[in-house]
Design a protein around this motif. Structure first.
Motif, PDB file in Angstrom:
ATOM      1  N   SER A 155     -56.161  40.951  21.961  1.00 19.97           N
ATOM      2  CA  SER A 155     -56.168  41.757  21.738  1.00 19.97           C
ATOM      3  C   SER A 155     -56.906  42.548  23.297  1.00 19.97           C
ATOM      4  N   ARG A 156     -56.794  41.780  23.975  1.00 24.26           N
ATOM      5  CA  ARG A 156     -57.602  41.728  25.520  1.00 24.26           C
ATOM      6  C   ARG A 156     -56.999  42.539  26.621  1.00 24.26           C
ATOM      7  N   ALA A 157     -55.076  42.375  26.530  1.00 25.89           N
ATOM      8  CA  ALA A 157     -53.887  42.597  27.103  1.00 25.89           C
ATOM      9  C   ALA A 157     -54.308  43.937  27.288  1.00 25.89           C
ATOM     10  N   PRO A 158     -53.429  44.483  28.527  1.00 26.86           N
ATOM     11  CA  PRO A 158     -53.561  45.891  28.838  1.00 26.86           C
ATOM     12  C   PRO A 158     -53.363  46.491  27.602  1.00 26.86           C
ATOM     13  N   THR A 159     -53.478  48.144  27.124  1.00 22.22           N
ATOM     14  CA  THR A 159     -52.842  47.912  25.690  1.00 22.22           C
ATOM     15  C   THR A 159     -51.607  48.894  26.480  1.00 22.22           C
ATOM     16  N   ARG A 160     -50.987  49.187  26.853  1.00 18.46           N
ATOM     17  CA  ARG A 160     -49.482  49.976  27.146  1.00 18.46           C
ATOM     18  C   ARG A 160     -48.970  48.876  26.480  1.00 18.46           C
ATOM     19  N   LEU A 161     -48.575  47.077  27.445  1.00 17.76           N
ATOM     20  CA  LEU A 161     -48.182  45.998  26.572  1.00 17.76           C
ATOM     21  C   LEU A 161     -48.122  46.342  25.072  1.00 17.76           C
ATOM     22  N   LEU A 162     -49.293  46.467  24.851  1.00 15.61           N
ATOM     23  CA  LEU A 162     -49.204  46.536  23.129  1.00 15.61           C
ATOM     24  C   LEU A 162     -48.449  47.659  22.383  1.00 15.61           C
ATOM     25  N   ALA A 216     -56.523  50.980  18.367  1.00 13.72           N
ATOM     26  CA  ALA A 216     -57.562  52.365  18.990  1.00 13.72           C
ATOM     27  C   ALA A 216     -58.087  50.574  18.821  1.00 13.72           C
ATOM     28  N   ALA A 217     -58.393  49.104  18.125  1.00  7.09           N
ATOM     29  CA  ALA A 217     -58.405  48.377  18.275  1.00  7.09           C
ATOM     30  C   ALA A 217     -58.110  47.429  19.212  1.00  7.09           C
ATOM     31  N   ALA A 218     -56.828  47.677  20.438  1.00 10.30           N
ATOM     32  CA  ALA A 218     -56.887  47.314  21.725  1.00 10.30           C
ATOM     33  C   ALA A 218     -56.985  47.730  22.766  1.00 10.30           C
ATOM     34  N   GLU A 219     -57.484  48.709  21.908  1.00 11.74           N
ATOM     35  CA  GLU A 219     -58.630  49.617  23.448  1.00 11.74           C
ATOM     36  C   GLU A 219     -59.816  48.971  23.204  1.00 11.74           C
ATOM     37  N   ALA A 220     -60.027  49.260  22.389  1.00 13.54           N
ATOM     38  CA  ALA A 220     -61.865  48.725  21.294  1.00 13.54           C
ATOM     39  C   ALA A 220     -61.926  47.085  23.088  1.00 13.54           C
ATOM     40  N   LYS A 221     -61.036  46.005  22.335  1.00 18.51           N
ATOM     41  CA  LYS A 221     -60.657  44.551  22.752  1.00 18.51           C
ATOM     42  C   LYS A 221     -61.262  44.122  21.592  1.00 18.51           C
ATOM     43  N   VAL A 222     -60.567  44.468  20.868  1.00 17.82           N
ATOM     44  CA  VAL A 222     -61.636  43.474  19.432  1.00 17.82           C
ATOM     45  C   VAL A 222     -60.522  43.047  19.020  1.00 17.82           C
ATOM     46  N   THR A 224     -58.311  43.508  15.039  1.00 19.18           N
ATOM     47  CA  THR A 224     -58.912  43.957  13.513  1.00 19.18           C
ATOM     48  C   THR A 224     -58.188  43.904  12.505  1.00 19.18           C
ATOM     49  N   PRO A 225     -58.319  44.017  11.091  1.00 20.30           N
ATOM     50  CA  PRO A 225     -56.813  43.995  10.349  1.00 20.30           C
ATOM     51  C   PRO A 225     -55.073  44.926  11.469  1.00 20.30           C
ATOM     52  N   ALA A 226     -55.791  45.879  11.247  1.00 22.48           N
ATOM     53  CA  ALA A 226     -54.551  46.547  11.081  1.00 22.48           C
ATOM     54  C   ALA A 226     -53.861  46.023  13.123  1.00 22.48           C
ATOM     55  N   LEU A 227     -54.692  45.010  13.639  1.00 28.58           N
ATOM     56  CA  LEU A 227     -54.210  44.781  15.030  1.00 28.58           C
ATOM     57  C   LEU A 227     -53.344  43.354  15.023  1.00 28.58           C
ATOM     58  N   GLU A 228     -54.081  42.859  14.085  1.00 37.34           N
ATOM     59  CA  GLU A 228     -52.628  41.746  13.079  1.00 37.34           C
ATOM     60  C   GLU A 228     -52.259  41.838  13.339  1.00 37.34           C
TER      61      GLU A 228
END
Length: 361
Positions: A155-162, A216-222, A224-228
């Motif tokens: 979650s703390r990595a650059p969002t472009r990588l996700l 959106a979660a990655a941009e907020a560095k958190v 969430t279930p969606a990120l998982e």
């Protein structure tokens, strides 16, 4: 012909998972990672191994998964006396660690710190030249012993990588579907199982439904279930899906694009995303499917035309080289359920470019 599905020995994902890595590694370990990644994980990894009175050493990764780096690390392993190799970081570091573990006959633990590709779960290392041009696929006899994913780190990595990971995962279903229609063998040399195709389809559905929310979660560095869910799709569903389902045109287009210096700044998954669009054009996929893929790519920021790939001028000679490389003998594009030629690929690249520029309509 046998039905074969491949998967890692154990898949672990969750918040703070890195703090328990020694319980999965179980032996003297050598961690292969670049300096930035070592800075992210060293304290937690060291503490975990100290708790079990096990030794761990850290070896810098040179930055490219090439034969010279693999040979250098083999020598380092021999000097260290380690019992297990831990690869940490992005796809190239992980592929390098897998190759080194294979040649030194040691177990390997994958610790992706970004969700940018499906490399962690696969029995495959993508080998490049020391200049970053695709060289060959190294097929390994087994998948990694353990894949450990700490979603707090992701979650703390650059969002472009996700997003790049979503691009890589985007191809999984379409390539597996095409390979199955063409009765091609998967990377294990067997016929894809229904399970593999179902995982590939679930991967695509998860991306479409959860991708923008995960971003959106990655941009907020958190976390969430969606990120998982997207981390699992990028890493496990895509990894097992592509390997056990099969590759086709999208990754071959990626390999062709590595010839162009203009594309060297792109991540693997960004090129694969455009390759997916080219594949859909090549197979004359339904309009609704192409629109859905374009909409998704636009929503999360994946490239859909040549300008976004860094190709500012339509140099037909260069694009023909891309098409010819994509159709090279042994390339996965020949898993498509029809004959593919450089002329067809070049036409699909140009048509996909126009579709991407036009946008969804």
């Amino acid at each position: 012909m046998e039905n074969i599905i491949l998967s890692p020995g154990k898949y672990v994902q969750g918040s703070g998972a890195i703090r328990r890595i020694a319980s999965h590694a179980r032996g003297r370990a050598l961690v292969v990672a670049d300096e930035l990644v070592v800075g992210l994980i060293r304290e937690a990894v060291q503490a975990s191994f100290d708790d079990r009175t096990l030794k761990v050493a850290f070896e810098p990764f040179g930055g490219e998964c090439c034969k010279g780096e693999i040979e250098r690390l083999q020598q380092r392993v021999a000097q260290s006396g380690c019992e297990v190799i831990i690869g940490a970081g992005g796809g190239k570091a992980l592929d390098t660690a897998k190759a080194v573990a294979h040649f030194t006959h040691l177990p390997v633990v994958m610790v992706p710190t970004i969700a940018s590709s499906d490399a962690p779960c696969s029995a495959l290392s993508v080998i490049y030249t020391d200049k970053g041009v695709f060289d060959e696929y190294l097929l390994l006899p087994k998948n990694p012993d353990v894949v450990l994913v700490d979603t707090d780190i992701i979650s703390r990595a650059p969002t472009r990588l996700l997003v790049a990971g979503m691009g890589d995962a985007l191809a999984t279903y379409f390539e597996a579907r095409a390979a199955a229609q063409g009765q091609a063998l998967n990377l294990a040399g067997g016929v894809p199982t229904n399970t593999a195709l179902a995982l590939a389809q679930l991967c695509y559905q998860t991306l479409i439904r959860q991708g923008p929310m995960a971003l959106a979660a990655a941009e907020a560095k958190v976390t969430t279930p969606a990120l998982e869910n997207i981390v699992e799709a990028n890493t496990y569903l895509s990894g097992v899906g592509f390997e056990s389902g099969g590759l086709a045109a999208a990754h071959a287009i990626h390999n062709g694009l590595t010839l162009l210096e203009e594309c060297h700044h792109l991540y693997h998954g960004e090129k694969v995303a455009f390759g997916t669009l080219v594949q859909l054009v090549l197979e004359n996929a339904p309009r609704e499917e192409i629109v859905e893929v374009l909409s998704f790519c636009n929503a999360v920021g994946l490239p859909v035309h040549l300008w976004q790939l860094g190709i500012r001028e339509l140099d037909m000679a260069k694009l023909r080289r891309v098409a010819e490389q994509a159709c090279a003998v042994g390339e996965t594009i020949h898993n498509m359920p029809f004959q593919v030629t450089p002329d067809k690929v070049l036409a699909a690249i140009l048509a996909a470019d126009r579709l991407g520029r036009r946008g969804v309509s």
